[in-house]
Scaffold this motif. Sequence first.
Motif, PDB file in Angstrom:
ATOM      1  N   ALA A 159      53.728 -21.609   2.788  1.00 54.59           N
ATOM      2  CA  ALA A 159      53.492 -20.469   2.147  1.00 54.59           C
ATOM      3  C   ALA A 159      53.167 -20.558   0.366  1.00 54.59           C
ATOM      4  O   ALA A 159      53.468 -19.680  -0.278  1.00 54.59           O
ATOM      5  N   GLY A 160      52.922 -21.854   0.102  1.00 53.80           N
ATOM      6  CA  GLY A 160      52.577 -22.247  -1.306  1.00 53.80           C
ATOM      7  C   GLY A 160      51.126 -21.758  -1.570  1.00 53.80           C
ATOM      8  O   GLY A 160      50.533 -21.231  -0.817  1.00 53.80           O
ATOM      9  N   ARG A 161      50.725 -21.893  -2.905  1.00 54.09           N
ATOM     10  CA  ARG A 161      49.263 -21.481  -3.135  1.00 54.09           C
ATOM     11  C   ARG A 161      48.786 -22.853  -3.985  1.00 54.09           C
ATOM     12  O   ARG A 161      49.489 -23.555  -4.269  1.00 54.09           O
ATOM     13  N   ALA A 162      47.399 -22.492  -4.137  1.00 52.74           N
ATOM     14  CA  ALA A 162      46.637 -23.860  -4.584  1.00 52.74           C
ATOM     15  C   ALA A 162      45.668 -23.302  -5.232  1.00 52.74           C
ATOM     16  O   ALA A 162      45.033 -22.171  -5.451  1.00 52.74           O
ATOM     17  N   CYS A 163      44.995 -24.341  -6.244  1.00 48.82           N
ATOM     18  CA  CYS A 163      43.862 -23.996  -7.078  1.00 48.82           C
ATOM     19  C   CYS A 163      43.352 -25.435  -7.635  1.00 48.82           C
ATOM     20  O   CYS A 163      43.889 -26.390  -7.542  1.00 48.82           O
ATOM     21  N   ALA A 164      42.361 -25.047  -8.189  1.00 50.95           N
ATOM     22  CA  ALA A 164      41.508 -26.528  -8.893  1.00 50.95           C
ATOM     23  C   ALA A 164      41.867 -26.520 -10.235  1.00 50.95           C
ATOM     24  O   ALA A 164      41.626 -25.389 -10.981  1.00 50.95           O
ATOM     25  N   LEU A 165      42.392 -27.255 -10.849  1.00 49.20           N
ATOM     26  CA  LEU A 165      42.413 -27.528 -12.335  1.00 49.20           C
ATOM     27  C   LEU A 165      41.271 -27.659 -12.857  1.00 49.20           C
ATOM     28  O   LEU A 165      40.222 -28.231 -12.391  1.00 49.20           O
ATOM     29  N   SER A 166      41.121 -27.578 -14.315  1.00 52.46           N
ATOM     30  CA  SER A 166      39.979 -27.775 -15.056  1.00 52.46           C
ATOM     31  C   SER A 166      39.447 -29.105 -15.085  1.00 52.46           C
ATOM     32  O   SER A 166      38.047 -29.631 -15.160  1.00 52.46           O
ATOM     33  N   ASP A 167      40.433 -30.081 -14.839  1.00 46.18           N
ATOM     34  CA  ASP A 167      39.916 -31.612 -14.596  1.00 46.18           C
ATOM     35  C   ASP A 167      39.396 -32.021 -13.058  1.00 46.18           C
ATOM     36  O   ASP A 167      39.361 -32.979 -13.043  1.00 46.18           O
ATOM     37  N   GLY A 168      39.582 -31.013 -12.374  1.00 46.23           N
ATOM     38  CA  GLY A 168      39.055 -31.207 -11.029  1.00 46.23           C
ATOM     39  C   GLY A 168      40.194 -31.498  -9.948  1.00 46.23           C
ATOM     40  O   GLY A 168      40.109 -31.673  -8.653  1.00 46.23           O
ATOM     41  N   ARG A 169      41.641 -31.658 -10.529  1.00 44.40           N
ATOM     42  CA  ARG A 169      42.627 -32.044  -9.586  1.00 44.40           C
ATOM     43  C   ARG A 169      42.725 -30.868  -8.621  1.00 44.40           C
ATOM     44  O   ARG A 169      42.765 -29.578  -8.920  1.00 44.40           O
ATOM     45  N   PHE A 170      43.474 -31.025  -7.694  1.00 41.34           N
ATOM     46  CA  PHE A 170      44.019 -30.201  -6.511  1.00 41.34           C
ATOM     47  C   PHE A 170      45.494 -29.884  -6.701  1.00 41.34           C
ATOM     48  O   PHE A 170      46.333 -30.719  -6.807  1.00 41.34           O
ATOM     49  N   VAL A 217      41.811 -20.250 -14.348  1.00 41.82           N
ATOM     50  CA  VAL A 217      40.638 -19.609 -15.083  1.00 41.82           C
ATOM     51  C   VAL A 217      40.835 -20.238 -16.600  1.00 41.82           C
ATOM     52  O   VAL A 217      41.949 -20.205 -17.154  1.00 41.82           O
ATOM     53  N   ALA A 218      39.808 -20.815 -17.159  1.00 44.88           N
ATOM     54  CA  ALA A 218      39.539 -21.298 -18.677  1.00 44.88           C
ATOM     55  C   ALA A 218      40.689 -22.166 -18.783  1.00 44.88           C
ATOM     56  O   ALA A 218      41.507 -21.915 -20.067  1.00 44.88           O
ATOM     57  N   GLY A 219      41.180 -22.987 -18.217  1.00 43.99           N
ATOM     58  CA  GLY A 219      42.137 -24.115 -18.654  1.00 43.99           C
ATOM     59  C   GLY A 219      43.476 -23.643 -18.141  1.00 43.99           C
ATOM     60  O   GLY A 219      44.576 -24.028 -18.766  1.00 43.99           O
ATOM     61  N   CYS A 220      43.717 -22.597 -17.488  1.00 47.51           N
ATOM     62  CA  CYS A 220      45.065 -21.890 -17.225  1.00 47.51           C
ATOM     63  C   CYS A 220      45.284 -21.685 -15.726  1.00 47.51           C
ATOM     64  O   CYS A 220      44.021 -21.352 -15.145  1.00 47.51           O
ATOM     65  N   VAL A 221      46.348 -21.416 -15.286  1.00 48.18           N
ATOM     66  CA  VAL A 221      46.730 -20.826 -14.062  1.00 48.18           C
ATOM     67  C   VAL A 221      47.393 -19.730 -13.971  1.00 48.18           C
ATOM     68  O   VAL A 221      48.650 -20.099 -14.600  1.00 48.18           O
ATOM     69  N   VAL A 222      47.238 -18.912 -13.487  1.00 48.51           N
ATOM     70  CA  VAL A 222      48.050 -17.607 -13.314  1.00 48.51           C
ATOM     71  C   VAL A 222      48.766 -17.307 -12.206  1.00 48.51           C
ATOM     72  O   VAL A 222      47.799 -17.203 -11.143  1.00 48.51           O
ATOM     73  N   VAL A 223      49.931 -16.874 -11.978  1.00 46.95           N
ATOM     74  CA  VAL A 223      50.684 -16.504 -10.843  1.00 46.95           C
ATOM     75  C   VAL A 223      51.218 -15.193 -11.048  1.00 46.95           C
ATOM     76  O   VAL A 223      51.614 -15.162 -12.108  1.00 46.95           O
ATOM     77  N   ALA A 224      51.478 -14.758  -9.989  1.00 44.08           N
ATOM     78  CA  ALA A 224      52.020 -13.210 -10.029  1.00 44.08           C
ATOM     79  C   ALA A 224      52.586 -12.905  -8.897  1.00 44.08           C
ATOM     80  O   ALA A 224      51.987 -13.128  -7.719  1.00 44.08           O
ATOM     81  N   GLY A 225      53.752 -12.117  -8.910  1.00 42.38           N
ATOM     82  CA  GLY A 225      54.227 -11.669  -7.754  1.00 42.38           C
ATOM     83  C   GLY A 225      54.852 -12.626  -6.607  1.00 42.38           C
ATOM     84  O   GLY A 225      55.300 -13.844  -6.987  1.00 42.38           O
ATOM     85  N   GLY A 226      54.880 -12.271  -5.318  1.00 43.93           N
ATOM     86  CA  GLY A 226      55.236 -13.130  -4.251  1.00 43.93           C
ATOM     87  C   GLY A 226      56.956 -12.844  -4.027  1.00 43.93           C
ATOM     88  O   GLY A 226      57.567 -11.972  -4.385  1.00 43.93           O
TER      89      GLY A 226
END
Length: 267
Positions: A159-170, A217-226
């Motif tokens: 139940a973790g979450r993922a995104c792509a960073l601005s440099d392409g890293r997972f 978004v725009a070089g940032c990662v936003v997390v909320a709730g959970g």
Amino acid sequence: FRGPGSGFTGLPPLSCGEIFSGAAVAVDESVSAAGQVLLLGGDICPDSSEESYDDSSDDSYGDDGADDDADGSDDDGGHGFSTAHLVDLAKAYKPQADLLSRRDDFAAAQLPDGRIAYAGGGGWYGVPLATSEVWEPLGQGAVTWSRRELPEMSVERWAGRACALSDGRFAVIGGVSGGHAGATLSSCEALKVGADENWELLPSMHDARYSFACVAVAGCVVVAGGNGRREKLKTAEVFDEGQGRWFRLPRDLPHDGGLSNMGCALL
């Protein structure tokens, strides 16, 4: 939903049947009038009318998670699917090659080059996973895609979450290690697919959480709730890639009891 002010439009039920706790990743929309979504893994809905798994069954699975059923199906439910479906929102669904391991409630994201990486989740018998895979074309300009294993993360993450960073890293964030009764995580890690492919730890969040909303978004990662260690969370925080640190957002979610297991999208 086609943007602010447009409202939501109902779509026909999935012809592939119910899917619970899978991952949905938007893919190239140039060949579809309404867009395409890749549905990965998941499980049968808890209130599904299908029969629950019977431990007395003669079906057996190896340590690699491969299905030994005669028809190759992974859809017995209760222990995660390895199925993949390409859903054209204007038409129907098209089965794809299975994932290498069955998993549900895992982290998945599309990378800038179009590849789709996914990691963690719950596997056979609900065992939390540290394994990761990538869905990628067989070669430059190839139409056929295949799956391959990536290195294991530093810890299991259900139940973790993922995104792509601005440099392409997972990047894979938070989750639970050791199953539903395990330790809720604040740690994060990232891997560059196609490069040295080694997981590197990122700074930890202020709050340990799982089943939360996450968007880059725009070089940032936003997390909320959970869900936190003892209760649902209404806090939100942002990771600034340039500064390499997490900041608490000044406003909480407008839900007194917290919010978890929600979807999110960047408008």
